[in-house]
Design an enzyme around this catalytic site. Structure first.
Site, PDB file in Angstrom:
ATOM      1  CD  GLU A  66      -1.910   1.228   2.768  1.00 40.79           C
ATOM      2  OE1 GLU A  66      -1.914   0.976   4.047  1.00 40.79           O
ATOM      3  OE2 GLU A  66      -3.062   1.645   3.124  1.00 40.79           O
ATOM      4  CG  ASN A 126      -4.684   3.470   0.467  1.00 41.57           C
ATOM      5  OD1 ASN A 126      -3.825   3.477  -0.150  1.00 41.57           O
ATOM      6  ND2 ASN A 126      -4.510   3.984   1.738  1.00 41.57           N
ATOM      7  CE  LYS A 143      -6.837   1.053   4.145  1.00 35.70           C
ATOM      8  NZ  LYS A 143      -5.904   1.602   4.936  1.00 35.70           N
ATOM      9  CD  GLU A 162      -5.060   5.021   5.767  1.00 29.77           C
ATOM     10  OE1 GLU A 162      -4.797   4.809   4.496  1.00 29.77           O
ATOM     11  OE2 GLU A 162      -4.828   4.447   6.522  1.00 29.77           O
ATOM     12  CB  CYS A 187      -4.363  -1.435   4.916  1.00 25.46           C
ATOM     13  SG  CYS A 187      -3.195  -1.432   6.049  1.00 25.46           S
ATOM     14  CG  ASN A 212       2.185   1.527   4.851  1.00 27.77           C
ATOM     15  OD1 ASN A 212       3.176   1.300   4.875  1.00 27.77           O
ATOM     16  ND2 ASN A 212       1.396   1.096   3.573  1.00 27.77           N
TER      17      ASN A 212
HETATM   18  N1  ING Z   1      -3.068   0.147   8.983  1.00 30.10           N
HETATM   19  C1  ING Z   1      -3.946   0.119   9.599  1.00 30.10           C
HETATM   20  C2  ING Z   1      -3.861  -1.499   9.726  1.00 30.10           C
HETATM   21  O1  ING Z   1      -5.346  -1.512   9.452  1.00 30.10           O
HETATM   22  C3  ING Z   1      -4.632   1.479  11.471  1.00 30.10           C
HETATM   23  C4  ING Z   1      -4.674   0.474  10.734  1.00 30.10           C
HETATM   24  C5  ING Z   1      -4.840   2.607  12.084  1.00 30.10           C
HETATM   25  C6  ING Z   1      -3.807   0.782  12.100  1.00 30.10           C
HETATM   26  C7  ING Z   1      -4.459   3.103  13.170  1.00 30.10           C
HETATM   27  C8  ING Z   1      -2.890   1.608  13.676  1.00 30.10           C
HETATM   28  C9  ING Z   1      -3.379   2.814  13.629  1.00 30.10           C
HETATM   29  O2  ING Z   1      -3.227  -1.737   8.943  1.00 30.10           O
HETATM   30  C10 ING Z   1      -3.602   1.280   7.265  1.00 30.10           C
HETATM   31  N2  ING Z   1      -2.860   1.463   6.188  1.00 30.10           N
HETATM   32  O3  ING Z   1      -4.849   0.600   7.038  1.00 30.10           O
END
Ligand code: ING
Length: 328
Positions: A66, A126, A143, A162, A187, A212
Site C-alpha cells: 500500500e 488510497n 480502499k 487516513e 490494509c 502499512n
Molecule cells: N493501517 C491500519 C491497519 O489496519 C490502523 C489501520 C489504524 C493501524 C490506526 C493502526 C492504527 O493495519 C492501514 N494502513 O490501514
C-alpha cells in the site's frame, strides 16, 4: 433397498475436485521504510530491483505494498492540501513511474502497486492499480475501509489521519486476470470478513493486499504485542473461509520513527502460510499458487450456493453499527 440421491455423497476422491493444475508463480515484494525525503525516482528504482529479483525466480505477478511510492504520510497532521497533495499521483503511469511499467512489460511480469491517487476532479483515494503481464491495466481498486481519524489528535505519539486525507472507495470488484479471478484489497480491509466474502462471492481465487501497519496502536496499546498474530489471523481465515489464495505485502520496519509490521506472507486456500518474509526490509517471497486448488474448498464445505443462508444474514447489509436486543 433403493438408493436415495439425498444419501449419495456425490463426491469422489480429491483428484476429482482439482483434476488439473493452474499454477501462477506469485511474488510478494515487501518494502522496508521510505523516508519522507526519499525521491520518487529512488523508490521506483527499488521497486524495479524487487521486480527483477521476482522475475529471476520465475514470478509472473509481483505484489507491492500500500502507498508504495512515498512514506506513510497519514502519520502527520497537515492543515493545507498544498502540503498533502505532493504525496499524491495525478497520473499513473507518470513520467517518474513509467520505468517500472516499462520494465515489467519487457519482462512479461504483471504487478499490483499501491499509491495515493488525486483525480482530475480533485478526489483523493488510497488506490492500487493491477497491471497484466502485457502491460495492460486490469483495474484500479480504491480502499473501502479507511481507518484512523479525521482531526489532529496531539495525544497520539503519531497520527493516523487516513480519514482526513482519503475518501473511501465504493466497490469490491474482482477481475478475470492472470488465468483466474483476481481481486485487490488494501490494509485495513483485511481485518473485515465482509471484504473476503464479497470477493469470494465473485469466485475470487487470488486476493492481493498491501499494508502499512504501525505496531503501536494508540487507542489500545495492549494490542501491540498481537499485531503479527492479528495480521496472520485475519488473512488466514479469509483465505480458508473463501477458498482463495491471499497475498499480504507490507511496507515494514522503522519509517520516520514509527515501527511497522513486516511479516508479508502468501496463504493458500487451506489457510496455511506457504511463504513469509523473515526481514523487515526490501525482500521478495515467491510461491507457486495453484488456482485450481481453490475448488477443493469452493466446491466442498464452502459451496456457497449449497450451504450459505443469505436470508438469515440480512443484518450484514441492513445495518452498520450494533443494535443490541431490548431489555436489561
Ligand atoms: N493501517 C491500519 C491497519 O489496519 C490502523 C489501520 C489504524 C493501524 C490506526 C493502526 C492504527 O493495519 C492501514 N494502513 O490501514
Amino acid at each position: 433397498m433403493t438408493s436415495s440421491p439425498a444419501l449419495d455423497h456425490g463426491m469422489g476422491d480429491d483428484t476429482t475436485i482439482a483434476a488439473s493444475e493452474r499454477i501462477l508463480r506469485v511474488a510478494g515484494a515487501q518494502l522496508g521504510p521510505i523516508a519522507r525525503d526519499e525521491p520518487r525516482a529512488t523508490v521506483v528504482e527499488r521497486l524495479i530491483g524487487l521486480l527483477e529479483a521476482a522475475h529471476s525466480q520465475g514470478a509472473e505477478l509481483v505484489v507491492f505494498p500500500e502507498l508504495a511510492l512515498t512514506t506513510f504520510f497519514p502519520r502527520w497532521y497537515f492543515d493545507s492540501w498544498d502540503d498533502i497533495d505532493p504525496f499524491f499521483e495525478t497520473e499513473m503511469p507518470s513520467p517518474i513511474t513509467a520505468p517500472l511499467f516499462e520494465r515489467a512489460r519487457a519482462l512479461g511480469v504483471g504487478f499490483s502497486l499501491g499509491y495515493a491517487e488525486l483525480t482530475a476532479d480533485g478526489h483523493h483515494f488510497n488506490t492500487t492499480i493491477l497491471v497484466e503481464r502485457d502491460g495492460s491495466v486490469v483495474g484500479r481498486y480504491r480502499k473501502v475501509h479507511v481507518p484512523g481519524h479525521e482531526a489532529h489528535e496531539p495525544w497520539r505519539p503519531f497520527q493516523h489521519l487516513e480519514r482526513r486525507y482519503f475518501e473511501p472507495g465504493d466497490r469490491f470488484d474482482a477481475w478475470q486476470a492472470f488465468g483466474g479471478v483476481v481481486g485487490v484489497a488494501t490494509c485495513n480491509d483485511r481485518r473485515w470478513p465482509e471484504t473476503y466474502r464479497v470477493f469470494g462471492l465473485q469466485g475470487c481465487e487470488l486476493l492481493l493486499i498491501g499494508y502499512n501497519t504501525p505496531i503501536h496502536y494508540a487507542p489500545d496499546p495492549g494490542q501491540n504485542r498481537l499485531a503479527g498474530f492479528h495480521n496472520a489471523l485475519v488473512m488466514q481465515s479469509g483465505a480458508y473461509q473463501n477458498g482463495m489464495w491471499v497475498v499480504g505485502v507490507a511496507k515494514g520496519g522503522v519509517e520516520e520513527g514509527v515501527d511497522s509490521l513486516a511479516e508479508s506472507c502468501i496463504i493458500g486456500p487451506s489457510g496455511e502460510v506457504v511463504a513469509r518474509t523473515d526481514t523487515t526490509g526490501d525482500e521478495v517471497i515467491v510461491a507457486d499458487c495453484d488456482l485450481a486448488r481453490c475448488a477443493n474448498y469452493k466446491t466442498t464445505l464452502f459451496d456457497f450456493d449449497r450451504y450459505r443462508r443469505p436470508e438469515v444474514y440480512t443484518r450484514i447489509t441492513a445495518q452498520r453499527g450494533v443494535i443490541a436486543p431490548e431489555g436489561s
